[in-house]
Design a protein around this motif. Structure first.
Motif, short mmCIF file in Angstrom:
data_model
loop_
_atom_site.label_atom_id
_atom_site.label_comp_id
_atom_site.label_asym_id
_atom_site.label_seq_id
_atom_site.Cartn_x
_atom_site.Cartn_y
_atom_site.Cartn_z
N VAL A 148 0.84 -1.20 0.00
CA VAL A 148 0.00 0.00 0.00
C VAL A 148 0.87 1.25 0.00
N ILE A 149 1.91 1.25 0.83
CA ILE A 149 2.80 2.41 0.92
C ILE A 149 3.51 2.64 -0.42
N ALA A 150 4.00 1.57 -1.02
CA ALA A 150 4.72 1.70 -2.29
C ALA A 150 3.82 2.22 -3.40
N GLU A 151 2.56 1.78 -3.39
CA GLU A 151 1.62 2.23 -4.42
C GLU A 151 1.24 3.69 -4.24
N ASP A 152 1.32 4.18 -3.00
CA ASP A 152 0.83 5.52 -2.70
C ASP A 152 1.94 6.57 -2.67
N ALA A 160 9.78 0.91 1.45
CA ALA A 160 8.38 0.63 1.80
C ALA A 160 8.29 -0.59 2.72
N GLN A 161 9.14 -1.59 2.45
CA GLN A 161 9.17 -2.78 3.31
C GLN A 161 9.56 -2.43 4.74
N PHE A 205 5.32 11.34 3.66
CA PHE A 205 6.08 10.88 2.50
C PHE A 205 5.42 11.37 1.22
N PRO A 206 6.24 11.65 0.20
CA PRO A 206 5.67 12.18 -1.05
C PRO A 206 4.72 11.20 -1.71
N LYS A 207 3.63 11.74 -2.27
CA LYS A 207 2.66 10.92 -2.96
C LYS A 207 3.13 10.61 -4.38
N GLU A 208 2.71 9.44 -4.85
CA GLU A 208 3.01 9.06 -6.23
C GLU A 208 2.18 9.93 -7.15
N SER A 209 2.80 10.56 -8.12
CA SER A 209 2.07 11.44 -9.04
C SER A 209 1.39 10.63 -10.13
#
Length: 209
Positions: A148-152, A160-161, A205-209
């Protein structure tokens, strides 16, 4: 003449139950004895007595004390895994996900603190088979959070792990401390405190654009 109390005891011991019901009865009795005495201090005699069955009946279902313990551990870890993944998948809003995960973990130990003590405070916790099962649970939980963290965010998988492990550890350690305080704080208050702490960190943490 056999006293009425003894007759009732004998009847209880001889009562036949469907296999699944008998197994559940034995597991419940074993949980009580293992939590009270630890694995090494528990005896199959006492488990049979607590379950109100004969030792042969107990051994028909579980050939050894170790097998009985592992069955209990597997059952409770499966329940906890299902609760954690269910909470994580209950919404697509990540803030609500963190809140749901924390609350679900606290609810698990509040509903059955014996199960929690068996899983995380056993005197068999350093046994390779036990530690392997615990690591599988921790990895499954942390991997789901990390996904979830990696996707977001823009974080790479390894970072993320690490965050996933951190969030899982935060839930476990804080909930165990809360349990030791005998619920001095209301469950919702306690879990929300930890949720807010976790979310304040993750949300930065920065969001994935």
């Amino acid at each position: 003449m056999v006293p009425a109390k003894q007759e009732r005891s004998g009847a209880a011991r001889s009562a036949r139950l469907p296999r699944d019901e008998r197994r559940a009865q034995l597991l419940n009795a074993a949980l009580e004895v293992f939590v009270a005495n630890g694995f090494h201090g528990a005896a199959m005699d006492e488990i049979a007595e607590t379950a109100r069955v004969s030792k042969p009946v107990l051994y028909q279902h579980f050939p050894s004390k170790r097998e009985l313990y592992m069955a209990l551990l597997d059952s409770h870890l499966a329940t906890l895994t299902e609760l954690m993944l269910g909470a994580l998948n209950s919404t697509t809003d990540n803030k609500q996900r963190v809140q749901a995960v924390m609350r679900a973990y606290y609810q698990f130990i509040a509903a059955d603190d014996q199960a929690h003590r068996l899983v995380f405070e056993s005197d068999l916790i350093n046994d390779p088979d036990v530690s392997s099962r615990l690591e599988t649970f921790n990895r499954t939980f942390a991997d789901a959070v990390a996904k979830v963290i990696a996707e977001d965010t823009k974080l790479p998988p390894m970072e993320a792990q690490l965050l996933g492990r951190g969030l899982a550890g935060m839930a476990q350690v804080s909930a165990r401390y809360w349990l030791e305080t005998d619920g001095g704080l209301d469950l919702d208050v306690a879990s929300d405190l930890i949720y807010r702490l976790a979310w304040r960190g993750i949300s930065r943490f920065p969001k994935e654009s």
